[in-house]
Design an enzyme around this catalytic site. Sequence first.
Site, short mmCIF file in Angstrom:
data_model
loop_
_atom_site.label_atom_id
_atom_site.label_comp_id
_atom_site.label_asym_id
_atom_site.label_seq_id
_atom_site.Cartn_x
_atom_site.Cartn_y
_atom_site.Cartn_z
N ILE A 84 0.82 -1.20 0.00
CA ILE A 84 0.00 0.00 0.00
C ILE A 84 0.86 1.25 0.00
CG2 ILE A 84 -0.21 0.02 2.54
CD1 ILE A 84 -3.20 0.81 2.05
N ASP A 85 0.51 2.18 -0.85
CA ASP A 85 1.20 3.46 -0.94
C ASP A 85 0.82 4.32 0.27
OD1 ASP A 85 2.53 5.74 -2.19
OD2 ASP A 85 0.52 6.48 -2.61
N LYS A 86 1.62 5.34 0.56
CA LYS A 86 1.33 6.20 1.72
C LYS A 86 0.53 7.43 1.31
CE LYS A 86 4.36 9.07 3.52
NZ LYS A 86 3.62 10.37 3.57
N THR A 87 1.15 8.32 0.55
CA THR A 87 0.53 9.61 0.24
C THR A 87 -0.72 9.44 -0.61
OG1 THR A 87 2.68 10.70 0.31
CG2 THR A 87 0.90 11.90 -0.76
#
Length: 392
Positions: A84-87
């Site tokens: 999963i990406d953060k931003t």
Amino acid sequence: YFVPIVIAIAVLTFVVWAVFGGENAYVYALLNAIAVLIIACPCALGLATPMSVMVGIGKGAQNGILIKDAEALERMNKVDTLVIDKTGTLTEGKPTVAKVMSFGSLPEKEWLPLLYGLNQQSEHPLAKATNAYAQSQPFTDFEALTGKGVRANHAGVSYYFGNERLIEEIGAPISEEIRHSLRARQSEGYTLSLLATDREVIGAVAIADKLKDTTAQALRALQQVGVHIIMLTGDNELTAAAIARQIGLTDYRAGMLPQDKQEEVKRLQAQGKVVAMAGDGINDAPALAQADVGIAMGTGTDIAIESAPITLVKGDLSGIVKAKKLSKAVVKNIRENLFFALVYNVIGIPVAAGVLYPVFGILLSPMLGALAMSFSSVSVISNALRLKRFGN
């Protein structure tokens, strides 16, 4: 293979009745062969999967989950790893400038307008956050450096704005004092972008991006159903560690470029993992396309949405939990439908062929066979429609 088998059974039924049927043997042979063909009509088998998938996709849309690929819906049930990406995925994707630090020879009031001019053509959320904090200046030769930052010229000088990797690549010196200031902000969970020329670091912008309210709860729910979660971010190690602590993750990767995210997905797949990737930006598109199931945030970029078969309309991570549960319900429903259809044929075909006649004197009329065949299809449709109660 089903149709040739049914035809063979019908022919065998006709031959057996024609030989051993006694008086009116050919009449019985023809009626029973027709009954076999009618009762074996694969309508229920043909409806079993598409009906469940169709109702499941519709139910997903009602819950804010757009599913473009039926295969992805079924595969979601097998997902055991989520990267999963953060931003914009874990966070709201609305970064704001929390602090500005000056290091070089230019005071803040002079380099902030330069920063705006440098960033005004960038589409990155961090660049937009800084633009809201400064004023415009004319820049030329703009260049977006994927996963690192941007570069542009102003008054004969090349300016760079991006992460530490970019500043190190251009050779601008970063003193220990500057590094200490940067580390202090990063350990608090801020994302830092540095403004520099090839000779000096002029300043840095500490950017805060609030976590979504549903992030921690959604991740815990996924972990409870056995999904291993890995956060991938282009941020510094300290920033990534701070965010991971806030949301209860122990596995994360920092300093990730777009190709690094894609390679991480490949590495996990090589280990036999069924990988879902959730992201919202251009940088996430390669990984979204590579993953077994790509999940895009509806609040993200068009290319991310195009690369993923599943889109969460509101960008709410609880949608991943719902998609996982919906997939499980759909797969279970498909198996139930196939069971109904197959059991119907396993029982119905021998009865239609006349196996009960020697003992009970019972033959199945073709009209009754047609009625039973219709009932089988209705049973499958009714069972699939039970999915409409999902989540209620």
